[in-house]
Design an enzyme around this catalytic site. Structure first.
Site, PDB file in Angstrom:
ATOM      1  N   SER A  12      -6.280  13.742  25.690  1.00  0.00           N
ATOM      2  CA  SER A  12      -5.762  13.671  24.326  1.00  0.00           C
ATOM      3  C   SER A  12      -6.916  13.828  23.349  1.00  0.00           C
ATOM      4  CB  SER A  12      -5.067  12.323  24.082  1.00  0.00           C
ATOM      5  OG  SER A  12      -6.000  11.258  24.209  1.00  0.00           O
ATOM      6  N   ASP A  59     -11.836   7.159  35.993  1.00  0.00           N
ATOM      7  CA  ASP A  59     -12.245   6.051  35.136  1.00  0.00           C
ATOM      8  C   ASP A  59     -13.766   6.063  35.103  1.00  0.00           C
ATOM      9  OD1 ASP A  59     -12.976   3.595  34.018  1.00  0.00           O
ATOM     10  OD2 ASP A  59     -11.272   2.536  34.898  1.00  0.00           O
ATOM     11  N   VAL A  60     -14.339   6.313  33.924  1.00  0.00           N
ATOM     12  CA  VAL A  60     -15.797   6.494  33.834  1.00  0.00           C
ATOM     13  C   VAL A  60     -16.580   5.219  34.129  1.00  0.00           C
ATOM     14  CG1 VAL A  60     -15.627   8.450  32.242  1.00  0.00           C
ATOM     15  CG2 VAL A  60     -15.823   6.112  31.325  1.00  0.00           C
ATOM     16  N   ASN A  86     -17.109  12.588  26.896  1.00  0.00           N
ATOM     17  CA  ASN A  86     -16.314  12.335  25.696  1.00  0.00           C
ATOM     18  C   ASN A  86     -15.497  11.047  25.766  1.00  0.00           C
ATOM     19  OD1 ASN A  86     -14.519  13.145  23.259  1.00  0.00           O
ATOM     20  ND2 ASN A  86     -13.061  13.047  24.957  1.00  0.00           N
ATOM     21  N   TYR A 150     -19.457  -1.698  19.177  1.00  0.00           N
ATOM     22  CA  TYR A 150     -19.266  -0.247  19.128  1.00  0.00           C
ATOM     23  C   TYR A 150     -20.545   0.439  18.653  1.00  0.00           C
ATOM     24  CZ  TYR A 150     -16.941   4.215  18.072  1.00  0.00           C
ATOM     25  OH  TYR A 150     -16.570   5.550  18.027  1.00  0.00           O
ATOM     26  N   THR A 185      -7.485  11.220  14.817  1.00  0.00           N
ATOM     27  CA  THR A 185      -7.441  11.213  16.272  1.00  0.00           C
ATOM     28  C   THR A 185      -6.618  10.017  16.728  1.00  0.00           C
ATOM     29  OG1 THR A 185      -8.793  11.241  18.292  1.00  0.00           O
ATOM     30  CG2 THR A 185      -9.579   9.884  16.472  1.00  0.00           C
TER      31      THR A 185
END
Length: 275
Positions: A12, A59-60, A86, A150, A185
């Protein structure tokens, strides 16, 4: 023929638009995400756009899944030319309110997911003299209030990319890092934080942006072709970064003022809810 790419978080948003941008150039794409339905839709759109490829759930946070993805690229494509790290999640909240679990979750995906992606694919990139594109954020450079975990994760992505830029140049592996500001997004779908008000505030910033993911993807495509390392798609972001380099104290003062306004607004909302 150099036309093989891997994208994490391709189910997505920006990941999908990046896939479609390179698909229009006829690239073969290895698409990964934890969203199987989203991946299937992206692959369908990629084929309509003129590209092709395959999907693999990944799953990173799990290095073994990333190495399996790299192996699949070697088996199906004979290697890889570009990887785009990404996959990412959103979060927010003042430092005192964030739990250590909030920190672990954020860092495990937004920072360590990128580290593991680079590590898993480096042997293939060395063979192809390929490129790494890491998606960070303007939060990595500006450190706005109310989103410390973050900010730290994305700043780590920039620091990793700067480190790899120097280390991998002798191996003829290129590195790029992208720091977009807010854009339209679905990042809010993954938001985690201690207060609903913070999520609502981030949502307003995303929705009010005149820039969408398709624009960002095209900007990245052009900047990578031009060989840019630090890719700043937003004009306001470029201006803010220039200001911070010239007069960092001015920006710190602005962030402090912004934080005071955020706290005052949050306090007012709490008072309004109190019977």
């Amino acid at each position: 023929m150099s036309n093989r790419m891997m994208i994490t978080g391709a189910g997505s948003g920006l990941g999908r638009e990046l896939a479609l941008r390179w698909a229009r150039e006829g690239w073969r794409l290895a698409l990964s995400d934890v969203n199987d339905a989203g991946l299937a839709e992206t692959l369908r759109l990629v084929r309509e756009a003129g590209g092709d490829g395959f999907t693999l759930r990944c799953d990173v946070r799990d290095y073994s899944q990333l190495t399996a993805l790299a192996q699949a690229c070697e088996e199906k494509f004979g290697g890889i030319d570009i990887i785009i790290n990404n996959a990412g999640v959103a979060s927010g909240g003042f430092f005192a309110e964030l739990s250590l679990e909030d920190w672990d979750w954020q860092l495990s995906i937004n920072l360590m997911g990128v580290v593991k992606g680079c590590k898993a694919f480096l042997p293939l990139l060395e063979s192809s003299h390929g490129r790494i594109i890491n998606i960070a954020s303007m939060a990595a450079l500006m450190q706005g209030p109310g989103m410390s975990n973050y900010n730290v994760a994305k700043a780590g992505v920039v620091a990793l990319s700067e480190s790899l830029l120097a280390e991998l140049k002798p191996l003829q592996v290129g590195v790029h890092v992208v720091c977009p500001s807010f854009f339209q997004t679905n990042l809010l779908d993954s938001f985690r934080g201690p207060t609903p008000a913070m999520k609502a505030q981030v949502g307003k910033l995303l929705e009010s942006s005149p820039i969408n993911a398709e624009f960002i993807a095209d900007y990245i495509f052009q900047a990578v072709a031009a060989g840019e390392f630090m890719i700043l798609p937003h004009e306001q972001g470029r201006q803010a970064w220039a200001l911070k380099q010239k007069n960092p104290q001015l920006l710190y003062d602005e962030m402090t003022l912004m934080c005071e306004k955020m706290r005052a607004k949050a306090a007012g909302q709490r008072e309004a809810k109190t019977p």
